[in-house]
Design an enzyme around this catalytic site. Sequence first.
Site, short mmCIF file in Angstrom:
data_model
loop_
_atom_site.label_atom_id
_atom_site.label_comp_id
_atom_site.label_asym_id
_atom_site.label_seq_id
_atom_site.Cartn_x
_atom_site.Cartn_y
_atom_site.Cartn_z
N ASP A 8 41.76 42.99 47.78
CA ASP A 8 41.64 42.90 45.75
C ASP A 8 40.15 43.30 45.37
O ASP A 8 40.85 44.42 44.70
CB ASP A 8 41.77 41.12 45.70
CG ASP A 8 43.57 40.75 45.59
OD1 ASP A 8 44.05 40.66 45.99
OD2 ASP A 8 42.95 39.59 44.43
N CYS B 154 42.63 35.74 52.88
CA CYS B 154 42.33 35.72 51.69
C CYS B 154 43.17 36.04 50.11
O CYS B 154 43.94 35.43 50.39
CB CYS B 154 41.73 37.49 51.36
SG CYS B 154 40.33 38.14 52.80
N ASP B 155 43.39 36.77 48.95
CA ASP B 155 42.85 35.82 47.93
C ASP B 155 44.80 35.65 47.90
O ASP B 155 45.04 34.42 46.74
CB ASP B 155 43.21 37.12 46.75
CG ASP B 155 41.68 37.48 46.43
OD1 ASP B 155 39.98 36.67 47.76
OD2 ASP B 155 41.34 37.69 45.65
N LYS B 156 45.63 36.08 48.34
CA LYS B 156 47.61 36.07 47.63
C LYS B 156 47.93 35.85 48.41
O LYS B 156 49.27 35.18 48.90
CB LYS B 156 47.89 37.42 47.24
CG LYS B 156 47.54 38.15 46.04
CD LYS B 156 47.45 36.70 44.71
CE LYS B 156 46.50 37.52 43.68
NZ LYS B 156 44.74 37.65 44.43
N CYS C 145 34.96 36.98 50.52
CA CYS C 145 34.01 37.19 50.54
C CYS C 145 33.34 36.14 50.03
O CYS C 145 33.31 34.93 49.68
CB CYS C 145 34.15 38.29 48.95
SG CYS C 145 34.64 39.44 49.43
N GLU D 38 43.56 42.15 38.01
CA GLU D 38 42.51 41.24 37.90
C GLU D 38 41.72 42.18 36.99
O GLU D 38 41.76 43.31 37.30
CB GLU D 38 41.46 40.93 39.38
CG GLU D 38 42.53 40.09 40.23
CD GLU D 38 41.46 39.56 41.32
OE1 GLU D 38 40.90 40.21 41.59
OE2 GLU D 38 41.95 38.60 41.45
N SER E 271 39.21 38.11 38.54
CA SER E 271 39.22 37.84 40.06
C SER E 271 37.68 36.29 39.94
O SER E 271 37.59 36.24 38.90
CB SER E 271 37.93 38.82 40.76
OG SER E 271 37.05 38.56 41.78
#
Length: 612
Positions: A81, A122-124, A193, A489, A515
């Site tokens: 992202d 990570c995010d998704k 992150c 985002e 985010s």
Amino acid sequence: MPEYRSKTSTHGRNMAGARALWRATGMRDGDFHKPIIAIANSFTQFVPGHVHLKDLGQLVAREIERVGGVAKEFDTIAVDDGIAMGHDGMLYSLPSREIIADSVEYMVNAHCADALVCISNCDKITPGMLMAALRLNIPTVFVSGGPMEAGKTKLAEHKLDLIDAMVIAADDSASDEKVAEFERSACPTCGSCSGMFTANSMNCLTEALGLSLPGNGTVVATHADREQLFLRAGRVAVELCHRWYGGEDPTALPRGIATFEAFENAMTLDIAMGGSTNTILHLLAAAQEGEVAFGMQDIDRLSKRVPQLCKVAPNTPKYHIEDVHRAGGIMAILGELARGGLLHTNAATVHARTLADAIAQWDVTQTDDENVHTFYKAGPAGIPTQIAFSQATRWDSLDTDRSDGCIRDVAHAFSQEGGLAVLYGNIARDGCVVKTAGVDESIHVFEGTARVFESQDAAVKGILADEVVAGDVVVIRYEGPKGGPGMQEMLYPTSYLKSKGLGKQCALLTDGRFSGGTSGLSIGHASPEAAAGGAIGLVREGDRILIDIPNRSINLLISDEELALRRAEQDAKGWKPVEVRPRKVTTALKAYALLATSADKGAVRDKALLDG
């Protein structure tokens, strides 16, 4: 007793061809009576949170085979992202969640796997795999790649992360040399992150859901202790197979673990630790896949009773995920919540009979087990690297200060109301969300003037051109799941508001999302979205908007009659942006938009359209 799903292709004379192909993958006679366990890896060199995963699937595979299973690994996609941010690449981020879920389902069902190990980060990727696990409902365990170490530089008093690099880059007073130093220092290692952003939030929530092992969300990616999590995940997958196929134990299955009570536990943790607002979107989506009746009203109810017990970047520069681990990790937060009577401690987990048993074993303030204490002393080495398990640094001591430390008890909470809230009003009939953990108390009630933008790109230009001033509410619309499409985002607009010194003087409202690195009065997921006829599409330049977090409300300050008149006018024009936006919407994105629901439903596919 349930039979191995894999018998479909491994048993019977008529499956000779299938067995021939299995043999070509390395299987032998004795393997055809063992459970076939799929390993869904997500290695890619595009994403720092996944760059170190290449060999870890085979690490798990060897452990599975050592304890009596057959392991078969495959990869799915992963979008970064942060790299996709600020351009049309972000249109693909949320839709990739559905692709990941589908790809895991396709591989597991096509090959009739008996169980599943999800290697995510990570995010998704974690949400997509979670959705797949609840769809498939076969024995499953999650293990993540782990968080990145926080960055350091002599030019800053506090540790750094990605957001610091973004904010400093838009600060006109910062020298090129300082920007370059932050850029080189903010993301020093492999891993997700380092703050309580979406990736780490979701990996922490899998602990609360009961689908991953203690430490999954908090042991840094570089630490040798994380190798033991991967090995144990392989063993647990085989144990879950024995419990289900050998004993028909429903708590060996995702839907027997991730029940309504478990979703409440996960959301309670999320609120208590001030997690990313994206977690709401993903938990709602996962609940639908698991046929769990968990919705926005439940989140609203919990947000009013759960205090904030942990405050981590981006909500404070003082702490990062590595500090949460030193304080006892997620099990310590769950322990404090349990003692406050805020959890369903009878919920099952993949590693303990109940959550209560897990807390008793793993909460550093409740156990004298030196192995547990040593585990939570795992810390960062401060050495840039892309190699997993490459260091074994330990803190000298644990942070068990529950009155003034990284994790607090209920009596000493950072705030008695939690870190996330759901707001309702005439501008968001079905709700919108705000991360209150990142909002200064001075603007919990805010009335401002609408500055309306039809896209994130237009908003960024307006903010950087000083068209937004103190007291404004930046409205960014037609950026929802359908309208974007893809629900981008809004990290750059919020970061640039900070860069302009407006972080505590403006609000931002959008039908897009934020985010996990976002802080400030940033309100997203406005539902229904503008493209679906939501009232955010009726806001006009100069309107007054009142945001009242304590009373959980957000309203456009016009009469019902005026709102109805505007709606009739918009119905006649069609619900689309006033300006033509220079973005390429491909067939793949159009297909996503065609079926996407608004954020209050998790932005999942509208099954009513599919079922006809």
